[in-house]
Write a protein that holds these residues in place. Structure first.
Motif, PDB file in Angstrom:
ATOM      1  N   ALA A 136       4.871  68.096   9.481  1.00  0.00           N
ATOM      2  CA  ALA A 136       6.146  67.875   8.803  1.00  0.00           C
ATOM      3  C   ALA A 136       7.205  68.854   9.313  1.00  0.00           C
ATOM      4  O   ALA A 136       8.351  68.467   9.591  1.00  0.00           O
ATOM      5  CB  ALA A 136       5.972  68.021   7.291  1.00  0.00           C
ATOM      6  N   LEU A 137       6.838  70.137   9.438  1.00  0.00           N
ATOM      7  CA  LEU A 137       7.796  71.135   9.917  1.00  0.00           C
ATOM      8  C   LEU A 137       8.140  70.916  11.387  1.00  0.00           C
ATOM      9  O   LEU A 137       9.296  71.095  11.803  1.00  0.00           O
ATOM     10  CB  LEU A 137       7.234  72.541   9.704  1.00  0.00           C
ATOM     11  CG  LEU A 137       7.150  73.017   8.250  1.00  0.00           C
ATOM     12  CD1 LEU A 137       6.449  74.366   8.164  1.00  0.00           C
ATOM     13  CD2 LEU A 137       8.543  73.097   7.631  1.00  0.00           C
ATOM     14  N   ALA A 138       7.140  70.521  12.175  1.00  0.00           N
ATOM     15  CA  ALA A 138       7.391  70.261  13.595  1.00  0.00           C
ATOM     16  C   ALA A 138       8.341  69.075  13.759  1.00  0.00           C
ATOM     17  O   ALA A 138       9.287  69.111  14.568  1.00  0.00           O
ATOM     18  CB  ALA A 138       6.076  69.988  14.318  1.00  0.00           C
ATOM     19  N   LEU A 139       8.098  68.024  12.984  1.00  0.00           N
ATOM     20  CA  LEU A 139       8.973  66.854  13.056  1.00  0.00           C
ATOM     21  C   LEU A 139      10.382  67.203  12.586  1.00  0.00           C
ATOM     22  O   LEU A 139      11.373  66.772  13.190  1.00  0.00           O
ATOM     23  CB  LEU A 139       8.398  65.721  12.202  1.00  0.00           C
ATOM     24  CG  LEU A 139       9.240  64.440  12.113  1.00  0.00           C
ATOM     25  CD1 LEU A 139       9.489  63.851  13.506  1.00  0.00           C
ATOM     26  CD2 LEU A 139       8.563  63.414  11.215  1.00  0.00           C
ATOM     27  N   LYS A 140      10.477  67.998  11.523  1.00  0.00           N
ATOM     28  CA  LYS A 140      11.798  68.386  11.029  1.00  0.00           C
ATOM     29  C   LYS A 140      12.553  69.178  12.081  1.00  0.00           C
ATOM     30  O   LYS A 140      13.769  68.984  12.272  1.00  0.00           O
ATOM     31  CB  LYS A 140      11.659  69.205   9.748  1.00  0.00           C
ATOM     32  CG  LYS A 140      13.000  69.531   9.089  1.00  0.00           C
ATOM     33  CD  LYS A 140      12.815  70.204   7.737  1.00  0.00           C
ATOM     34  CE  LYS A 140      14.150  70.451   7.068  1.00  0.00           C
ATOM     35  NZ  LYS A 140      14.015  71.066   5.724  1.00  0.00           N
ATOM     36  N   LEU A 141      11.866  70.062  12.781  1.00  0.00           N
ATOM     37  CA  LEU A 141      12.513  70.839  13.833  1.00  0.00           C
ATOM     38  C   LEU A 141      13.068  69.925  14.921  1.00  0.00           C
ATOM     39  O   LEU A 141      14.225  70.063  15.348  1.00  0.00           O
ATOM     40  CB  LEU A 141      11.512  71.830  14.438  1.00  0.00           C
ATOM     41  CG  LEU A 141      12.022  72.655  15.634  1.00  0.00           C
ATOM     42  CD1 LEU A 141      13.191  73.533  15.234  1.00  0.00           C
ATOM     43  CD2 LEU A 141      10.886  73.502  16.219  1.00  0.00           C
ATOM     44  N   LEU A 142      12.263  68.963  15.362  1.00  0.00           N
ATOM     45  CA  LEU A 142      12.711  68.036  16.404  1.00  0.00           C
ATOM     46  C   LEU A 142      13.889  67.189  15.929  1.00  0.00           C
ATOM     47  O   LEU A 142      14.835  66.934  16.681  1.00  0.00           O
ATOM     48  CB  LEU A 142      11.551  67.132  16.818  1.00  0.00           C
ATOM     49  CG  LEU A 142      10.377  67.819  17.522  1.00  0.00           C
ATOM     50  CD1 LEU A 142       9.242  66.829  17.757  1.00  0.00           C
ATOM     51  CD2 LEU A 142      10.824  68.436  18.835  1.00  0.00           C
ATOM     52  N   LEU A 143      13.839  66.763  14.673  1.00  0.00           N
ATOM     53  CA  LEU A 143      14.919  65.935  14.131  1.00  0.00           C
ATOM     54  C   LEU A 143      16.220  66.722  14.033  1.00  0.00           C
ATOM     55  O   LEU A 143      17.291  66.202  14.366  1.00  0.00           O
ATOM     56  CB  LEU A 143      14.522  65.391  12.754  1.00  0.00           C
ATOM     57  CG  LEU A 143      13.373  64.383  12.734  1.00  0.00           C
ATOM     58  CD1 LEU A 143      12.989  64.043  11.297  1.00  0.00           C
ATOM     59  CD2 LEU A 143      13.753  63.124  13.500  1.00  0.00           C
ATOM     60  N   LEU A 144      16.137  67.963  13.567  1.00  0.00           N
ATOM     61  CA  LEU A 144      17.346  68.775  13.458  1.00  0.00           C
ATOM     62  C   LEU A 144      17.954  69.058  14.830  1.00  0.00           C
ATOM     63  O   LEU A 144      19.180  69.060  14.993  1.00  0.00           O
ATOM     64  CB  LEU A 144      17.046  70.086  12.730  1.00  0.00           C
ATOM     65  CG  LEU A 144      16.666  69.980  11.247  1.00  0.00           C
ATOM     66  CD1 LEU A 144      16.535  71.372  10.641  1.00  0.00           C
ATOM     67  CD2 LEU A 144      17.678  69.153  10.468  1.00  0.00           C
ATOM     68  N   ILE A 145      17.105  69.286  15.823  1.00  0.00           N
ATOM     69  CA  ILE A 145      17.603  69.496  17.185  1.00  0.00           C
ATOM     70  C   ILE A 145      18.367  68.267  17.666  1.00  0.00           C
ATOM     71  O   ILE A 145      19.457  68.369  18.237  1.00  0.00           O
ATOM     72  CB  ILE A 145      16.442  69.826  18.145  1.00  0.00           C
ATOM     73  CG1 ILE A 145      15.838  71.183  17.805  1.00  0.00           C
ATOM     74  CG2 ILE A 145      16.921  69.804  19.602  1.00  0.00           C
ATOM     75  CD1 ILE A 145      14.564  71.495  18.578  1.00  0.00           C
ATOM     76  N   GLU A 146      17.782  67.104  17.411  1.00  0.00           N
ATOM     77  CA  GLU A 146      18.437  65.864  17.837  1.00  0.00           C
ATOM     78  C   GLU A 146      19.744  65.639  17.073  1.00  0.00           C
ATOM     79  O   GLU A 146      20.736  65.170  17.647  1.00  0.00           O
ATOM     80  CB  GLU A 146      17.490  64.687  17.621  1.00  0.00           C
ATOM     81  CG  GLU A 146      18.020  63.356  18.130  1.00  0.00           C
ATOM     82  CD  GLU A 146      18.270  63.356  19.633  1.00  0.00           C
ATOM     83  OE1 GLU A 146      19.158  62.599  20.079  1.00  0.00           O
ATOM     84  OE2 GLU A 146      17.581  64.108  20.354  1.00  0.00           O
ATOM     85  N   LEU A 147      19.768  65.982  15.801  1.00  0.00           N
ATOM     86  CA  LEU A 147      20.998  65.836  15.011  1.00  0.00           C
ATOM     87  C   LEU A 147      22.098  66.760  15.523  1.00  0.00           C
ATOM     88  O   LEU A 147      23.281  66.410  15.478  1.00  0.00           O
ATOM     89  CB  LEU A 147      20.709  66.124  13.534  1.00  0.00           C
ATOM     90  CG  LEU A 147      19.887  65.050  12.807  1.00  0.00           C
ATOM     91  CD1 LEU A 147      19.450  65.547  11.426  1.00  0.00           C
ATOM     92  CD2 LEU A 147      20.687  63.755  12.674  1.00  0.00           C
ATOM     93  N   VAL A 148      21.703  67.928  16.007  1.00  0.00           N
ATOM     94  CA  VAL A 148      22.681  68.820  16.630  1.00  0.00           C
ATOM     95  C   VAL A 148      23.249  68.165  17.885  1.00  0.00           C
ATOM     96  O   VAL A 148      24.467  68.192  18.130  1.00  0.00           O
ATOM     97  CB  VAL A 148      22.046  70.183  16.988  1.00  0.00           C
ATOM     98  CG1 VAL A 148      23.038  71.038  17.778  1.00  0.00           C
ATOM     99  CG2 VAL A 148      21.628  70.928  15.719  1.00  0.00           C
ATOM    100  N   GLU A 149      22.367  67.557  18.666  1.00  0.00           N
ATOM    101  CA  GLU A 149      22.781  66.952  19.932  1.00  0.00           C
ATOM    102  C   GLU A 149      23.755  65.797  19.723  1.00  0.00           C
ATOM    103  O   GLU A 149      24.644  65.564  20.554  1.00  0.00           O
ATOM    104  CB  GLU A 149      21.551  66.461  20.708  1.00  0.00           C
ATOM    105  CG  GLU A 149      20.605  67.578  21.135  1.00  0.00           C
ATOM    106  CD  GLU A 149      21.224  68.537  22.128  1.00  0.00           C
ATOM    107  OE1 GLU A 149      22.159  68.128  22.849  1.00  0.00           O
ATOM    108  OE2 GLU A 149      20.787  69.700  22.192  1.00  0.00           O
ATOM    109  N   ILE A 150      23.600  65.051  18.630  1.00  0.00           N
ATOM    110  CA  ILE A 150      24.492  63.914  18.385  1.00  0.00           C
ATOM    111  C   ILE A 150      25.634  64.291  17.434  1.00  0.00           C
ATOM    112  O   ILE A 150      26.363  63.419  16.943  1.00  0.00           O
ATOM    113  CB  ILE A 150      23.728  62.700  17.824  1.00  0.00           C
ATOM    114  CG1 ILE A 150      23.105  63.026  16.453  1.00  0.00           C
ATOM    115  CG2 ILE A 150      22.672  62.223  18.814  1.00  0.00           C
ATOM    116  CD1 ILE A 150      22.432  61.810  15.803  1.00  0.00           C
ATOM    117  N   SER A 151      25.783  65.589  17.170  1.00  0.00           N
ATOM    118  CA  SER A 151      26.880  66.126  16.332  1.00  0.00           C
ATOM    119  C   SER A 151      26.890  65.537  14.929  1.00  0.00           C
ATOM    120  O   SER A 151      27.949  65.238  14.365  1.00  0.00           O
ATOM    121  CB  SER A 151      28.233  65.858  17.027  1.00  0.00           C
ATOM    122  OG  SER A 151      28.286  66.449  18.295  1.00  0.00           O
ATOM    123  N   MET A 152      25.693  65.378  14.353  1.00  0.00           N
ATOM    124  CA  MET A 152      25.590  64.839  12.994  1.00  0.00           C
ATOM    125  C   MET A 152      24.769  65.749  12.092  1.00  0.00           C
ATOM    126  O   MET A 152      24.309  65.305  11.037  1.00  0.00           O
ATOM    127  CB  MET A 152      24.949  63.445  13.041  1.00  0.00           C
ATOM    128  CG  MET A 152      25.865  62.361  13.569  1.00  0.00           C
ATOM    129  SD  MET A 152      27.348  62.136  12.553  1.00  0.00           S
ATOM    130  CE  MET A 152      26.632  61.560  11.016  1.00  0.00           C
TER     131      MET A 152
END
Length: 272
Positions: A136-152
């Motif tokens: 869960a924490l690993a997935l959250k980290l990846l998701l937050l990184i991607e959200l940073v990349e798409i400026s959301m």
């Protein structure tokens, strides 16, 4: 002002003071953030404070957004995302993550209802809980990184932290509580919700939708509706109801689902 008008003003002031006190109670129960010394406590008030669970989520998202704004010029997306997760864990005391791990251990390792509940009350973490929490924490980290990349990232934090808490707390409305109330850390949440409290939870929880397109919101609503229905059915089959750990697990899973849908809606296929 006339005397009747003054009386109405005093009634409104007392009502607002009472609601603010309920918010403070919710804040101290779900986070490590200290409340004013003027806050007053009773078991019944603490039970009613759950109505502001999603508002607590908005506050946490606000703190994380300020942190992100400060650190994002200094670090790459991966480090910024990791620091946000660490700060979130510090603010909440890993309250909901603990619930996710305990539920995974209990339902994964127990063959009977009594055994599942006993395992879930054990403070030690087992294999099922460890694996679930790590993923869960690993997935959250990846998701937050991607959200940073798409400026959301910031809009997603506000929606994820508020709406996921509304979904989790809504289980109290139509599921029975199955743990030992006298020994449970979630004893204040064991009572039934009123329809007003349920409505308030979701009104506050959906405030951040103003940042998203209608398509994204429809996908999020459909995803969370299906997840809640399936999760509720699963809990009834495995436990006969919910425990406080189940609410924490529901919050964590709902938050991840919200981020997944937001990212999916930014893919070329769905934007076409």
């Amino acid at each position: 002002m006339t005397e009747p008008t003054l009386s109405k003003v005093n009634v409104y002031k007392r009502y607002l003071k009472r609601q603010l006190n309920l918010f403070y109670l919710s804040l101290t129960f779900f986070t490590r953030i200290p409340a004013p010394k003027s806050m007053y406590y009773s078991p019944s008030l603490l039970n009613k404070s759950g109505r502001y669970f999603s508002l607590v989520g908005l506050l946490i998202a606000g703190i994380l957004s300020v942190l992100f704004t400060v650190i994002t010029p200094l670090f790459p997306a991966s480090i910024s995302a990791a620091l946000l997760i660490i700060m979130s864990l510090l603010i909440t005391g890993a309250f909901h993550e603990d619930g996710l791990a305990d539920m995974a251990d209990g339902i994964g390792g127990g063959m009977t209802l009594e055994k599942r509940l006993t395992i879930m009350k054990d403070s030690r973490i087992g294999t099922y809980g460890s694996v679930t929490l790590f993923m869960a924490l690993a997935l959250k980290l990846l998701l937050l990184i991607e959200l940073v990349e798409i400026s959301m990232l910031i809009p997603s934090l506000f929606l994820g932290y508020s709406l996921s808490r509304a979904v989790a707390a809504s289980l109290i409305y139509d599921l029975p509580y199955v743990a030992d109330i006298d020994t449970s850390k979630s004893k204040p949440l064991a009572s039934k919700q009123t329809r007003f409290e349920l409505t308030l939870l979701f009104i506050i929880g959906v405030i951040p939708v103003i940042y998203f397109s209608l398509t994204t919101l429809l996908f999020i609503a459909l995803t969370l509706f299906i997840f809640r229905a399936l999760f509720k059915s699963w809990l009834i089959k495995r436990l006969g109801g919910y425990t406080g750990d189940c609410l924490g697990a529901c919050q964590q899973i709902s938050e991840l689902l919200i981020y997944l849908v937001i990212i999916a809606c930014f893919t070329p296929y769905l934007q076409a």
